[in-house]
Design a protein around this motif. Structure first.
Motif, PDB file in Angstrom:
ATOM      1  N   ARG A 103       5.035  50.678  66.232  1.00 49.63           N
ATOM      2  CA  ARG A 103       6.419  51.611  66.489  1.00 49.63           C
ATOM      3  C   ARG A 103       6.984  50.799  65.478  1.00 49.63           C
ATOM      4  O   ARG A 103       7.474  51.147  64.796  1.00 49.63           O
ATOM      5  CB  ARG A 103       7.428  51.331  67.214  1.00 49.63           C
ATOM      6  CG  ARG A 103       6.589  51.791  68.579  1.00 49.63           C
ATOM      7  CD  ARG A 103       7.382  51.955  69.725  1.00 49.63           C
ATOM      8  NE  ARG A 103       6.755  52.596  71.027  1.00 49.63           N
ATOM      9  CZ  ARG A 103       7.288  53.788  71.396  1.00 49.63           C
ATOM     10  NH1 ARG A 103       7.995  55.125  70.777  1.00 49.63           N
ATOM     11  NH2 ARG A 103       6.551  54.679  72.739  1.00 49.63           N
ATOM     12  N   CYS A 104       7.199  49.605  65.349  1.00 43.47           N
ATOM     13  CA  CYS A 104       8.373  48.331  64.704  1.00 43.47           C
ATOM     14  C   CYS A 104       7.506  47.673  63.670  1.00 43.47           C
ATOM     15  O   CYS A 104       8.084  46.790  63.028  1.00 43.47           O
ATOM     16  CB  CYS A 104       9.525  47.596  65.926  1.00 43.47           C
ATOM     17  SG  CYS A 104       8.983  46.428  66.545  1.00 43.47           S
ATOM     18  N   LYS A 115      11.477  42.187  72.901  1.00 43.69           N
ATOM     19  CA  LYS A 115      13.090  42.413  72.479  1.00 43.69           C
ATOM     20  C   LYS A 115      13.727  40.954  72.604  1.00 43.69           C
ATOM     21  O   LYS A 115      13.739  40.761  73.554  1.00 43.69           O
ATOM     22  CB  LYS A 115      13.400  43.921  72.969  1.00 43.69           C
ATOM     23  CG  LYS A 115      14.694  44.401  71.716  1.00 43.69           C
ATOM     24  CD  LYS A 115      15.444  45.746  72.938  1.00 43.69           C
ATOM     25  CE  LYS A 115      16.911  45.922  71.964  1.00 43.69           C
ATOM     26  NZ  LYS A 115      16.221  45.830  70.701  1.00 43.69           N
ATOM     27  N   CYS A 128      11.680  46.662  68.564  1.00 36.58           N
ATOM     28  CA  CYS A 128      11.686  47.862  69.653  1.00 36.58           C
ATOM     29  C   CYS A 128      11.512  47.150  70.501  1.00 36.58           C
ATOM     30  O   CYS A 128      12.479  47.277  71.351  1.00 36.58           O
ATOM     31  CB  CYS A 128      10.862  48.705  69.165  1.00 36.58           C
ATOM     32  SG  CYS A 128       9.681  48.394  69.560  1.00 36.58           S
TER      33      CYS A 128
END
Length: 477
Positions: free
Chosen positions: A301-302, A323, A330
């Motif tokens: 995702r990130c 996180k 994310c």
């Protein structure tokens, strides 16, 4: 009443008895007694050179007392006991001039720093002292280089050797076995911290004879020493403002007069590997039990690194995008660690067993191209030792050659992938056995030599279930 502070300093106290400082103090006290002045403080710096640039606690205390008006006069044995640095001298002159403090010496007479003539005399004496220090430094450097070129032992050889009755050195078989073990494990991919932990757990005595005190940084400086391949190394003493190259990084200038424990190629390989800036260090041994280090596992995702985490409720190991404040993560991805590890290992086995793209390129000898540069370094050193060139000329040429040599050796450092692959079996059964015999650190090193990253994408089914479609393995080209 004239308040007097006596300053005494000696550069090298080889016995530790402080006799040089004591004699200076006696002469200074005799001079003060002749003037009829009281001594309010004595400042001493024993075994500290004024030329080296090291902090002198006694001198700093003296200067502070001058600046705060605690003294009316300073007595020293000679001006060179006070200063051998022009910048220090100027600060001293300014402080004494502002507080009207007199300077007297046993050997160089009185200095009137309140007049231009007196300051000129102080500067001339300071320049002469500086010149003397620089000449002495050059003589010492040249003598050390000549000893190195002759292959002479400087002091003890240390761990791995014992001295015979006739003064020669022989290999200590027990310690030499430890040296070879350290070398082999580093070249197989073990971390320095992991090797140190293993030696400590087995209660292997350190060079000092103690147990349980092996450390990774100490192993690095020890195992890269040229003495183990039977060569004499020379590390030039850094000039003022220059950074020391550290132990185990000197130039190999001549064969030594003692037996070798390792061959020269092995020492060069160790130096290239441990000197590689890309080598990741600093982790605690045993801290991580996860195969995919943060450098490999990435969030789909990130693209942030995935970290190992244990689900305390279920007792399962996971890789998670954690996180954290201040970090661009994310925090929305997790995957079962054991399942992901198994999938990656299976992919590696399949790729190595069936794809010729992973055949290692021929590993060039470390000495390819380097021998000529080393010969130039030795010729340059001989010119300097003979006095044919000055220290500045030698340093300029040596630095250029050293950079060229580092560039050649860097080619070998960049072949870490080849070193890892050349001994890897190419059949599934053989590789499976080979993999199982590796330590976790060795397995991680092998993956680092093969993979650029393992990108984990979000699950289409929810949760942290693993399927091949979620995992994108990016191979090194």
């Amino acid at each position: 009443m004239t308040r007097v502070g006596i300053y005494c300093r000696i550069s090298a106290d080889r016995t530790g008895a402080g006799l040089g400082v004591s004699r200076q103090r006696q002469d200074c006290e005799q001079l003060v007694e002749q003037r009829g002045w009281p001594v309010v403080a004595v400042y001493e710096d024993n075994d500290i050179s004024a030329y080296s640039g090291r902090t002198r606690p006694g001198y700093q205390a003296l200067l502070n007392d001058i600046q705060t008006g605690q003294l009316d006069a300073v007595v020293a044995w000679h001006t060179d006991r006070l200063h051998r640095s022009p910048s220090e001298l100027e600060a001293y002159i300014e402080a004494c001039d502002r507080q009207n403090v007199a300077t007297l010496t046993v050997r160089a007479g009185d200095l009137d720093l309140s007049t231009a003539a007196g300051r000129m005399v102080a500067r001339m004496l300071g320049a002469a002292a500086r010149h003397e220090s620089e000449q002495k430094s050059e003589r010492v450097r040249r003598a050390r280089l000549q000893e190195a070129q002759a292959g002479k032992v400087q002091g003890q050889l240390g761990y791995g050797y014992r001295r015979n009755l006739d003064g020669s050195f022989a290999v200590d078989d027990v310690q030499a076995a430890v040296v070879r073990e350290i070398s082999d494990r580093i070249l197989r991919g073990d971390s320095l911290a992991g090797i140190a932990q293993s030696l400590n757990e087995r209660q292997v005595p350190t060079p000092s004879g103690r147990t349980g005190t092996w450390r990774g940084p100490n192993l690095r400086s020890m195992i890269t020493a040229a003495r183990y391949c039977g060569w004499r190394e020379h590390t030039p003493t850094p000039g003022r403002g220059e950074r020391s190259r550290g132990r185990g990084t000197g130039e190999l200038v001549a064969p030594g007069t003692w037996p070798a424990i390792l061959d020269r190629e092995t020492t060069e390989r160790l130096r290239a590997l441990l000197g590689d800036p890309a080598r990741r260090t600093g982790g605690r041994p045993g801290r991580s039990t996860y195969l995919l280090s943060a450098a490999l596992a990435r969030c789909g995702r990130c693209r942030a690194p995935l970290t190992g985490h244990v689900d305390s409720a279920r007792g399962t190991r996971r890789y998670v995008c954690s996180k954290q404040p201040g970090l661009a993560r994310c925090g929305r991805l997790t995957i079962n660690a054991d399942a992901l590890d198994g999938l990656v290992v299976a992919a590696v086995i399949e790729a190595l067993a069936g794809d010729v793209a992973f055949e290692p390129d021929p590993v060039p000898p470390v000495d390819e191209g380097a021998a000529g540069v080393r010969a130039q370094l030795e010729e340059l050193a001989a010119l300097y030792a003979a006095g044919s060139i000055r220290a500045a000329e030698w340093l300029t040429a040596r630095n250029a050659l050293a950079q060229r040599l580092e560039s050649i050796e860097a080619r070998y450092a960049t072949t870490a992938r080849n070193r890892l692959l050349r001994d890897v079996p190419r059949t599934v059964d053989e590789f499976t056995g080979h993999w199982a015999a590796l330590t976790l650190q060795q397995q991680r090193s092998l993956l680092t030599g093969l993979l650029q990253s393992v990108v984990v994408h979000p699950s289409t089914h929810g949760g942290n279930r693993v399927d091949a479609a979620r995992v994108e393995i990016v191979w090194l080209g």
